[in-house]
Design an enzyme around this catalytic site. Sequence first.
Site, PDB file in Angstrom:
ATOM      1  CB  THR A   1       3.077  -9.661   4.217  1.00 16.45           C
ATOM      2  OG1 THR A   1       2.033  -8.824   4.678  1.00 16.45           O
ATOM      3  CG2 THR A   1       1.704 -10.057   2.593  1.00 16.45           C
TER       4      THR A   1
ATOM      5  CB  THR B   1       4.118  -1.452   6.870  1.00 17.20           C
ATOM      6  OG1 THR B   1       3.153  -2.793   7.155  1.00 17.20           O
ATOM      7  CG2 THR B   1       5.045  -1.632   5.350  1.00 17.20           C
TER       8      THR B   1
ATOM      9  CG  ASP C   1       5.742  -0.765  -3.419  1.00 15.48           C
ATOM     10  OD1 ASP C   1       4.528  -0.382  -3.097  1.00 15.48           O
ATOM     11  OD2 ASP C   1       6.681  -1.404  -2.686  1.00 15.48           O
ATOM     12  CD  GLU C   2       3.597  -5.262  -7.756  1.00 12.73           C
ATOM     13  OE1 GLU C   2       2.980  -5.200  -7.333  1.00 12.73           O
ATOM     14  OE2 GLU C   2       4.241  -6.687  -7.092  1.00 12.73           O
TER      15      GLU C   2
ATOM     16  CE  LYS D   1       6.791   4.495 -10.559  1.00 16.92           C
ATOM     17  NZ  LYS D   1       6.731   4.452  -9.119  1.00 16.92           N
TER      18      LYS D   1
ATOM     19  NE  ARG E   1      -8.692 -20.602  16.828  1.00 17.01           N
ATOM     20  CZ  ARG E   1      -8.542 -21.899  16.956  1.00 17.01           C
ATOM     21  NH1 ARG E   1      -9.004 -23.083  16.879  1.00 17.01           N
ATOM     22  NH2 ARG E   1      -6.674 -22.798  17.032  1.00 17.01           N
TER      23      ARG E   1
ATOM     24  CB  ALA F   1      -1.813  -1.840   0.765  1.00 18.12           C
ATOM     25  N   GLY F   2      -0.199   0.395   0.368  1.00 22.51           N
ATOM     26  CA  GLY F   2      -0.089   1.772  -0.285  1.00 22.51           C
ATOM     27  C   GLY F   2      -0.175   2.060  -1.580  1.00 22.51           C
ATOM     28  CG  HIS F   3      -3.452   0.360  -3.476  1.00 18.18           C
ATOM     29  ND1 HIS F   3      -4.221  -0.867  -3.735  1.00 18.18           N
ATOM     30  CD2 HIS F   3      -2.079  -0.694  -2.884  1.00 18.18           C
ATOM     31  CE1 HIS F   3      -3.434  -2.105  -3.135  1.00 18.18           C
ATOM     32  NE2 HIS F   3      -2.306  -1.926  -3.063  1.00 18.18           N
TER      33      HIS F   3
ATOM     34  CD  GLN G   1       0.480  -6.404   0.960  1.00 24.15           C
ATOM     35  OE1 GLN G   1      -0.283  -7.284   0.772  1.00 24.15           O
ATOM     36  NE2 GLN G   1      -0.140  -5.161   1.460  1.00 24.15           N
TER      37      GLN G   1
ATOM     38  CE  LYS H   1      -0.974  -3.899  -5.608  1.00 24.89           C
ATOM     39  NZ  LYS H   1       0.748  -4.205  -5.589  1.00 24.89           N
TER      40      LYS H   1
ATOM     41  CB  SER I   1       1.268   2.814 -16.961  1.00 23.67           C
ATOM     42  OG  SER I   1       2.044   3.648 -16.026  1.00 23.67           O
TER      43      SER I   1
END
Length: 416
Positions: free
Chosen positions: A232, A133, A20-21, A324, A147, A46-48, A217, A23, A403
Amino acid sequence: MRLNWRYVRNLCIVGLQWGDEGKGKIVDYYADGFQAVVRYNGGSNAGHTIVINGRTFVFHLLPSGSLKRKRLLIGPGVALDPITLDEELGMIAKEGGQADLMVDDRCTLVTPLEKEMDSFVERLRGSNAIGTTKRGIGPAYAMRALRLTPRAGDLEKGEFDLASAVSFCKSFLREIPDLDQWKEKSRQVLAGRTGDVGGEVMKLNEAGHSVMFEGAQGALLDLIFGTYPFVTGAHTIASYVPAGLGIPNRALGDVMGVVKAYTTRVGGGPFPTEIHDETGEVIRREGKEYGATTGRPRRVGWLDLVGLKYAVRLNGASELALTKMDILTRVREMKVCVRYSVGGEETGDFSRALPRLAEAKPVYQDMPSLYGLELSENHLPRAAEQLVEFLEAELRVKVTLVSTGEERSATIQRHA
Ligand code: IMP
Ligand code: MG
């Protein structure tokens, strides 16, 4: 044809904290210079987030170059949930686009079994739950190692029998989810979209096109090098790009580390610079620090140079993007952790502190407050510039981008 590396400049964008940087925004910002954007690790955990003209788009699986109509590649190191992929393809279609997508046929698939397993294992842990998650990511890699799970290509060809996976899961799951429907749907989603992603990257490079690798991540969530077991199920650092895609090391190119101007962590695990007072609330609210995948409030803390030095080393980051920064103009206090105090000694070495990170107390350096500063100009006010220069000196890496807001336009280039 021999590849002339002077003409291609691949770039890897990785997170240097606990994810959550920001990206997604950075990938989107740089995407113009690249022919393709490649996801190489993780999955729909992930959540981008990308914000364009006030509209917010969240991608879990599709690379963040989606909105720029780039070639989209999902590499073999990704744990792929075809149903989520289908939803995101639908999102692109609604925007009037058509995703130019290739999924590697070696991708580990996440079936409904792994999602059930994720919840099951979390329940077993009780008060030591990781706070995953619940997207089935860890279990999918585990089933891969056993396998027992099909790969994207296996499913497409109809070659994989899920019977062993089902028998295995029956030994601990009370209910087995229906897999027929999932299989049918997944086959449709993947039809005609699988191939050799590493080979595709090399072909693009040979034709003189640069490629961007989008990490998911962050370094401190890496399965091996992170804050295990609160990590993770995948490798999150840049060296996984060549290993995970099956391309030579030098094809990795430059590594840009993304650092949020404060720290967040979602889920359990040690967090030395966590803020427990009102300031934390303000940062959470102003920074909209709620999980893009799960909606959970993120834990918030000060910038941590001990963790960052370690993450810069692990990734070989050659430049940094600081995100941020605008959020810190809403709080009066400003400080940065420069060392930890742990076991009666002070250390700046994250590896050394790691076994006792839960007891580590941060040693802070006060910084000039950014409160009330206007960051919308093309240059940073003095106090903000001082913070950036302090980070550069401590981490010995240049901050090439800052940013200052969600929109693409709120971005300041440095050392151009
Ligand atoms: P999992 O990846 O779902 O197994 O979750 C393991 C840990 O990683 C949990 O603490 C999650 O909150 C965290 N995590 C997984 N993906 C992300 C992400 O994209 N951003 C931030 N945290 C994540
Ligand atoms: Mg995220």
